[in-house]
Enzyme design. Structure first.
Site, PDB file in Angstrom:
ATOM      1  N   TYR A 165      27.600 109.293  48.325  1.00 17.69           N
ATOM      2  CA  TYR A 165      26.430 109.703  49.108  1.00 17.69           C
ATOM      3  C   TYR A 165      26.853 110.482  50.357  1.00 17.69           C
ATOM      4  CZ  TYR A 165      22.103 108.905  51.810  1.00 17.69           C
ATOM      5  OH  TYR A 165      20.965 109.051  52.550  1.00 17.69           O
ATOM      6  N   LYS A 169      25.983 114.281  51.113  1.00 19.87           N
ATOM      7  CA  LYS A 169      25.128 114.550  52.278  1.00 19.87           C
ATOM      8  C   LYS A 169      25.824 115.485  53.260  1.00 19.87           C
ATOM      9  CE  LYS A 169      21.195 112.591  51.817  1.00 19.87           C
ATOM     10  NZ  LYS A 169      20.091 113.475  51.355  1.00 19.87           N
TER      11      LYS A 169
HETATM   12  P1  NAI Z   1      13.031 106.871  49.058  1.00 20.00           P
HETATM   13  O1  NAI Z   1      13.809 106.203  47.999  1.00 20.00           O
HETATM   14  O2  NAI Z   1      11.848 106.182  49.632  1.00 20.00           O
HETATM   15  O3  NAI Z   1      12.548 108.302  48.585  1.00 20.00           O
HETATM   16  C1  NAI Z   1      13.299 109.154  47.790  1.00 20.00           C
HETATM   17  C2  NAI Z   1      12.385 109.768  46.768  1.00 20.00           C
HETATM   18  O4  NAI Z   1      13.144 110.730  46.012  1.00 20.00           O
HETATM   19  C3  NAI Z   1      11.830 108.754  45.761  1.00 20.00           C
HETATM   20  O5  NAI Z   1      10.425 108.842  45.730  1.00 20.00           O
HETATM   21  C4  NAI Z   1      12.479 109.146  44.443  1.00 20.00           C
HETATM   22  O6  NAI Z   1      11.654 108.921  43.325  1.00 20.00           O
HETATM   23  C5  NAI Z   1      12.725 110.628  44.659  1.00 20.00           C
HETATM   24  N1  NAI Z   1      13.792 111.130  43.779  1.00 20.00           N
HETATM   25  C6  NAI Z   1      14.987 110.553  43.551  1.00 20.00           C
HETATM   26  N2  NAI Z   1      15.694 111.303  42.704  1.00 20.00           N
HETATM   27  C7  NAI Z   1      14.930 112.383  42.376  1.00 20.00           C
HETATM   28  C8  NAI Z   1      15.121 113.521  41.573  1.00 20.00           C
HETATM   29  N3  NAI Z   1      16.242 113.687  40.859  1.00 20.00           N
HETATM   30  N4  NAI Z   1      14.153 114.449  41.514  1.00 20.00           N
HETATM   31  C9  NAI Z   1      13.003 114.295  42.205  1.00 20.00           C
HETATM   32  N5  NAI Z   1      12.753 113.207  42.983  1.00 20.00           N
HETATM   33  C10 NAI Z   1      13.710 112.274  43.077  1.00 20.00           C
HETATM   34  O7  NAI Z   1      14.099 107.210  50.224  1.00 20.00           O
HETATM   35  P2  NAI Z   1      13.911 107.851  51.677  1.00 20.00           P
HETATM   36  O8  NAI Z   1      14.504 106.938  52.635  1.00 20.00           O
HETATM   37  O9  NAI Z   1      12.536 108.344  51.868  1.00 20.00           O
HETATM   38  O10 NAI Z   1      14.923 109.091  51.559  1.00 20.00           O
HETATM   39  C11 NAI Z   1      14.535 110.450  51.660  1.00 20.00           C
HETATM   40  C12 NAI Z   1      15.763 111.289  51.937  1.00 20.00           C
HETATM   41  O11 NAI Z   1      16.281 110.983  53.234  1.00 20.00           O
HETATM   42  C13 NAI Z   1      16.915 111.068  50.971  1.00 20.00           C
HETATM   43  O12 NAI Z   1      17.564 112.292  50.718  1.00 20.00           O
HETATM   44  C14 NAI Z   1      17.814 110.134  51.719  1.00 20.00           C
HETATM   45  O13 NAI Z   1      19.131 110.201  51.261  1.00 20.00           O
HETATM   46  C15 NAI Z   1      17.645 110.666  53.126  1.00 20.00           C
HETATM   47  N6  NAI Z   1      18.014 109.716  54.171  1.00 20.00           N
HETATM   48  C16 NAI Z   1      17.237 108.652  54.434  1.00 20.00           C
HETATM   49  C17 NAI Z   1      17.569 107.789  55.447  1.00 20.00           C
HETATM   50  C18 NAI Z   1      16.701 106.663  55.849  1.00 20.00           C
HETATM   51  O14 NAI Z   1      17.001 106.040  56.898  1.00 20.00           O
HETATM   52  N7  NAI Z   1      15.658 106.333  55.120  1.00 20.00           N
HETATM   53  C19 NAI Z   1      18.826 107.959  56.215  1.00 20.00           C
HETATM   54  C20 NAI Z   1      19.539 109.150  55.901  1.00 20.00           C
HETATM   55  C21 NAI Z   1      19.137 109.993  54.902  1.00 20.00           C
END
Ligand code: NAI
Length: 307
Positions: A165, A169
């Site tokens: 990851y 990232k």
């Molecule tokens: P989340 O798990 O709630 O949302 C991620 C969404 O991406 C999910 O709805 C999932 O179905 C969708 N997804 C996954 N693989 C997919 C694909 N191949 N094609 C289309 N959709 C896909 O997670 P969150 O926290 O909202 O994360 C959003 C972004 O922010 C991610 O890139 C995560 O790595 C990044 N991030 C989040 C942090 C946090 O504190 N929540 C910290 C640092 C980065």
């Protein structure tokens, strides 16, 4: 100033939950038409379902906005093309792309299954590259575009158990740096968000009493700004969480110009280590060419002096 997105069309990947949902709602609230992309899988990227994207589309419609769903995986290059076609077919153009979709498969690298390294890299790195690649022609056509990539402090600063990851990232920064240069002449700005927010990705790692402080909406405010006409910046990394907003930058120390008339070896490096790593006169470079220019200029000046 009131930032609006009337007449603008946005794609948010992974917009079926967490941060992506919040970004999509923020765009819709301010007048954008939104393509809500989501594969609808689990946190570790297994399974799929249309319900995540459909629910957010229904939410946007219920507040009087316009949205369509797309269920393609960002990691599928053809799917990324379909996603852009969905925006153009439904709303006639594409102005904004937020690469947000993501999964996790944590384990220390020595114990990590190569398949888990590959799956995470495919979604974050390939996914962001494929969607950006697919979006660029539609943006170039209008000489306008705003793209946001989503990095993580795990990649920028390091975090145990997230080699796949963190590496994927951190690659967002490389992707941004190159696309920024390639897209400048088309009026396309590309920036990177480093978020922290309470979502299903973090609900089990953040202390429970911290969760209410880390509202996804705080991150979406920064993303919305970066995707607005008001934002003229390109190539910035913005950290946003719990109301904290900061710029992160890759910096180089002023460096040491070793005497090339003498042998340069590991001992020379050891002898100069403190000066090499002294960040007191540090600087950021606008491009690889700018770093090269600095090195050549300093070297030529030294050679002139010693001649
Ligand atoms: P989340 O798990 O709630 O949302 C991620 C969404 O991406 C999910 O709805 C999932 O179905 C969708 N997804 C996954 N693989 C997919 C694909 N191949 N094609 C289309 N959709 C896909 O997670 P969150 O926290 O909202 O994360 C959003 C972004 O922010 C991610 O890139 C995560 O790595 C990044 N991030 C989040 C942090 C946090 O504190 N929540 C910290 C640092 C980065």
């Amino acid at each position: 100033m009131t930032i609006r997105f009337d007449g603008r069309v946005a794609i948010v990947t992974g917009a079926g939950s967490g941060l992506g949902r919040s970004h999509a709602l923020a765009f819709a609230e301010r007048g954008a038409k939104v393509v809500v992309n989501d594969l609808g899988g689990s946190l570790n990227g297994q399974g799929q379902s249309s319900s995540a994207a459909d629910t957010v589309v229904a939410e946007i419609k219920a507040m009087g906005g316009e949205a369509v769903a797309n269920y393609d995986s960002v990691a599928d290059a053809a799917g990324a093309e379909r996603m852009v076609a969905t925006a153009v077919d439904a709303f006639g153009r594409l102005d904004i792309l937020v690469n947000n979709a993501g999964i996790l498969r944590d384990k220390s690298l020595a114990k990590m299954d190569p398949a888990d390294f590959e799956a995470v890299t495919k979604v974050h790195l390939y996914g962001s590259a494929f969607c950006t690649r697919a979006a660029l022609p539609a943006m170039q056509k209008n000489n306008y575009g705003r793209i946001v990539l989503t990095t993580s402090n795990s990649g920028l600063f390091g975090n145990f158990g997230q080699a796949n990851y963190g590496a994927a990232k951190a690659a967002m920064v490389g992707l941004m740096n190159v696309v920024r240069i390639e897209s400048a002449k088309y009026g396309i700005k590309i920036n990177t968000i480093a978020p922290m927010a309470a979502t299903r990705m973090t609900e089990n790692v953040m202390p429970a009493d911290m969760l209410p402080l880390f509202k996804p909406e705080y991150v979406s405010a920064a993303v919305a700004y970066l995707c607005s006409e008001a934002c003229e910046e390109s190539g910035q990394i913005i950290s946003a969480s719990a109301g904290y907003v900061a710029r992160v930058q890759v910096m180089s120390s002023a460096g040491v110009f070793l005497d090339t008339s003498k042998p340069i070896n590991a001992d020379t490096i050891a002898a100069n280590w403190a000066s090499i790593t002294d960040m007191s006169g540090c600087q950021g470079f606008d491009s690889a060419g700018a770093e090269m220019e600095y090195i050549v200029q300093q070297t030529m000046a030294r050679l002139k002096k010693s001649a």
